[in-house]
Design a protein around this motif. Structure first.
Motif, PDB file in Angstrom:
ATOM      1  N   VAL A 214       0.838  -1.211   0.000  1.00  0.00           N
ATOM      2  CA  VAL A 214       0.000   0.000   0.000  1.00  0.00           C
ATOM      3  C   VAL A 214       0.869   1.255   0.000  1.00  0.00           C
ATOM      4  N   HIS A 215       1.900   1.273   0.861  1.00  0.00           N
ATOM      5  CA  HIS A 215       2.784   2.440   0.995  1.00  0.00           C
ATOM      6  C   HIS A 215       3.447   2.764  -0.349  1.00  0.00           C
ATOM      7  N   ASN A 216       3.990   1.717  -1.003  1.00  0.00           N
ATOM      8  CA  ASN A 216       4.712   1.934  -2.260  1.00  0.00           C
ATOM      9  C   ASN A 216       3.800   2.445  -3.368  1.00  0.00           C
ATOM     10  N   ASN A 217       2.565   1.956  -3.389  1.00  0.00           N
ATOM     11  CA  ASN A 217       1.699   2.274  -4.529  1.00  0.00           C
ATOM     12  C   ASN A 217       0.849   3.517  -4.349  1.00  0.00           C
ATOM     13  N   ILE A 218       0.394   3.765  -3.120  1.00  0.00           N
ATOM     14  CA  ILE A 218      -0.464   4.941  -2.914  1.00  0.00           C
ATOM     15  C   ILE A 218       0.384   6.222  -2.908  1.00  0.00           C
ATOM     16  N   ALA A 219       1.716   6.044  -2.860  1.00  0.00           N
ATOM     17  CA  ALA A 219       2.627   7.195  -2.910  1.00  0.00           C
ATOM     18  C   ALA A 219       2.382   8.036  -4.156  1.00  0.00           C
ATOM     19  N   VAL A 275       3.762  21.483   3.797  1.00  0.00           N
ATOM     20  CA  VAL A 275       3.323  20.331   3.005  1.00  0.00           C
ATOM     21  C   VAL A 275       4.084  20.285   1.677  1.00  0.00           C
ATOM     22  N   ILE A 276       4.222  21.447   1.040  1.00  0.00           N
ATOM     23  CA  ILE A 276       4.893  21.462  -0.265  1.00  0.00           C
ATOM     24  C   ILE A 276       6.381  21.108  -0.129  1.00  0.00           C
ATOM     25  N   LEU A 277       7.074  21.767   0.799  1.00  0.00           N
ATOM     26  CA  LEU A 277       8.521  21.551   0.900  1.00  0.00           C
ATOM     27  C   LEU A 277       8.853  20.200   1.531  1.00  0.00           C
ATOM     28  N   LEU A 278       8.222  19.908   2.677  1.00  0.00           N
ATOM     29  CA  LEU A 278       8.517  18.625   3.321  1.00  0.00           C
ATOM     30  C   LEU A 278       7.937  17.477   2.492  1.00  0.00           C
ATOM     31  N   GLY A 279       6.698  17.670   1.986  1.00  0.00           N
ATOM     32  CA  GLY A 279       6.086  16.636   1.141  1.00  0.00           C
ATOM     33  C   GLY A 279       6.902  16.422  -0.121  1.00  0.00           C
ATOM     34  N   GLY A 280       7.445  17.502  -0.687  1.00  0.00           N
ATOM     35  CA  GLY A 280       8.286  17.373  -1.872  1.00  0.00           C
ATOM     36  C   GLY A 280       9.555  16.591  -1.562  1.00  0.00           C
ATOM     37  N   VAL A 284      10.777  12.970  -3.079  1.00  0.00           N
ATOM     38  CA  VAL A 284      12.054  12.715  -3.765  1.00  0.00           C
ATOM     39  C   VAL A 284      12.794  11.535  -3.115  1.00  0.00           C
ATOM     40  N   SER A 285      12.882  11.552  -1.770  1.00  0.00           N
ATOM     41  CA  SER A 285      13.564  10.426  -1.099  1.00  0.00           C
ATOM     42  C   SER A 285      12.748   9.148  -1.273  1.00  0.00           C
ATOM     43  N   GLY A 286      11.423   9.285  -1.358  1.00  0.00           N
ATOM     44  CA  GLY A 286      10.559   8.118  -1.582  1.00  0.00           C
ATOM     45  C   GLY A 286      10.787   7.518  -2.956  1.00  0.00           C
ATOM     46  N   GLN A 333      16.363   6.346   3.450  1.00  0.00           N
ATOM     47  CA  GLN A 333      15.331   5.862   4.368  1.00  0.00           C
ATOM     48  C   GLN A 333      15.270   6.720   5.623  1.00  0.00           C
ATOM     49  N   LEU A 334      16.442   7.064   6.170  1.00  0.00           N
ATOM     50  CA  LEU A 334      16.450   7.870   7.402  1.00  0.00           C
ATOM     51  C   LEU A 334      15.858   9.252   7.135  1.00  0.00           C
ATOM     52  N   TRP A 335      16.293   9.871   6.048  1.00  0.00           N
ATOM     53  CA  TRP A 335      15.790  11.209   5.704  1.00  0.00           C
ATOM     54  C   TRP A 335      14.278  11.173   5.472  1.00  0.00           C
ATOM     55  N   HIS A 336      13.840  10.150   4.723  1.00  0.00           N
ATOM     56  CA  HIS A 336      12.422   9.970   4.414  1.00  0.00           C
ATOM     57  C   HIS A 336      11.613   9.902   5.721  1.00  0.00           C
TER      58      HIS A 336
END
Lengths: 405, 41
Positions: A214-219, A275-280, A284-286, A333-336
């Protein structure tokens, strides 16, 4: 005062290289008793967590150039003893050939993995978990002290459209996917610790497999929602002078004042840009994690930071720039996770103020229609703009014009 | 509330679609970690 501060900064800047030089000039430890191998003092220093110069081991990987021929006695190892071969493998300098898997498969021993594992099992879980619990606790306390922010006076019964259907769709696409991503991410990080003891290891394993899928695909839904929200709302979220008034009056959250605001107030702008900066950044790390070893980010980032000298500002050594493919994934992974924890805490506060924290707030994203009394209280300038636009007579078509089919 | 439910349904549709498309274009773990010299079966 400024002069004293400047002197202090200069003194620190000048002292740093001197201290580093003193460390460089320290005499090398005597390892003659062990024939050049590590001594008990080396082992104890490492166990104490001290920084040690391990080049005497790292570089002791044999000399293939002086090897005896392969047909000769002792020639089959290519001039390196077993210990030297293992050392080369451990420090990532061995010449490894693999038939599949590329660069990641050529790393047989990866030291950095232990650092990542300890970080993930230690500070990441501890500080991340407490950040979320602390945020929920602080909001609960705030609710007890302040109560619900009510609409002053009665509702007018007249509503204005706060958000159009497409805006609400994008918001809920982003919000729904983020909540699912947060919950499945937390299950992956904490499941073994806090779920497995209660639901059993088998059920936990099944839940983790499901969570990962779910995590990988709903991203992708999250990333699409992020782009839509940015495109629709960025113009309304540029800072302006009314934000200063809003900040001075704590947004009316503390106290009884209701500062004027346009479509979005300073608090909402803060949420938007978070949301924009952290979500962005999480996206990217995702992506780097979604396509393992395809999109390495950190070696280049660290190079840029080192060139600017950022680690030195905080008294740290330059960041590592020669990273194994696995280390790239570990940093990603840690940054994410770290950025996600921060965004989760912010979103918990956003959910609070958009639901139980403020009367009438949910309507804006629920039906899209808000009572004029609510709009006047929280977004007075925006309400005036909407009412002015409504009052203007709509442009009549020029005479003789044919309506579009 | 229709927009909210539409957003949730879209998230699910995108997730299922992404999984299908990535599988079709060869981005499964088995596909990425293999090579000409490796037999998977």
């Amino acid at each position: 005062m400024a002069r004293i501060l400047l002197t202090l900064v200069l003194a620190l800047l000048l002292a740093a290289p001197v201290a580093a030089q003193q460390a460089d000039n320290a005499p090398a430890p005597d390892r003659s008793a062990t024939g050049g191998a590590q001594t008990l003092e080396d082992i104890l220093a490492r166990q104490r967590g001290e920084k040690i110069d391990d080049s005497f081991r790292r570089d002791a990987t044999g000399d293939p150039d002086s090897a005896a021929g392969i047909a000769g006695q002792l020639g089959t190892l290519g001039g390196a003893s077993d210990a030297e071969v293992w050392r080369a493998l451990r420090y990532g300098t061995a010449d490894v050939t693999v038939s599949a898997g590329g660069a990641p498969a050529r790393v047989l021993v990866q030291n950095g993995g232990m650092t990542w594992l300890k970080w993930r099992e230690g500070p990441l879980r501890t500080y991340g978990g407490w950040l979320l619990l602390g945020t929920i606790g602080a909001l609960a306390l705030f609710f007890l002290l302040r109560g619900r922010i009510r609409i002053d006076g009665a509702r007018t019964g007249h509503t204005v459209t706060r958000f159009k259907a497409v805006e609400r769709f994008a918001h809920w696409l982003l919000a729904g996917s983020f909540i699912v991503l947060a919950l499945t991410g937390l299950v992956v990080l904490f499941g073994r610790l806090y779920l497995a003891p209660y639901i059993g290891k088998e059920a936990n394993a099944a839940l983790l497999v499901w969570s990962k899928w779910v995590h990988n695909n709903i991203a992708w839904a999250f990333m699409l929602g992020l782009v839509m929200v940015f495109a629709m709302w960025v113009v309304h979220n540029l800072p302006n002078r009314t934000d200063l008034v809003w900040i001075r009056q704590f947004g009316g959250i503390v106290g009884k004042k209701h500062p004027p605001a346009k479509k979005f107030n300073a608090g909402q702008k803060l949420i938007f840009w978070s949301v924009i900066l952290l979500g962005g950044s999480i996206s990217v790390s995702g992506l780097s994690l979604l396509f393992p070893f395809e999109l390495p980010l950190f070696a280049k980032t660290f190079t840029v930071l080192n060139d600017i000298g950022v680690p030195g500002w905080f008294g740290y050594d330059p960041l590592p720039v020669m990273l194994a493919p696995h280390e790239e994934m570990q940093y990603a992974q840690l940054w994410h996770a770290i950025v996600s924890f921060v965004l989760m805490a912010i979103i918990i506060a956003h959910i609070y103020i958009g639901s139980i924290g403020m009367e009438g707030a949910f309507d804006a994203m629920g039906s899209g229609e808000v009572d004029e009394a609510w709009a006047h209280q929280h977004h007075s300038i925006w309400l005036e703009e909407v009412q002015e636009a409504k009052a203007k007579p709509s442009k009549s078509p020029p005479p003789g014009a044919t309506p579009a089919e | 509330m229709k927009a909210m439910w539409a957003g949730f349904v879209a998230a699910i549709v995108i997730a299922v679609g992404a999984n299908y498309i990535l599988g079709e274009i060869g981005f499964s773990s088995a596909d990425r970690q293999t090579g000409a010299a490796v037999r998977l079966n």
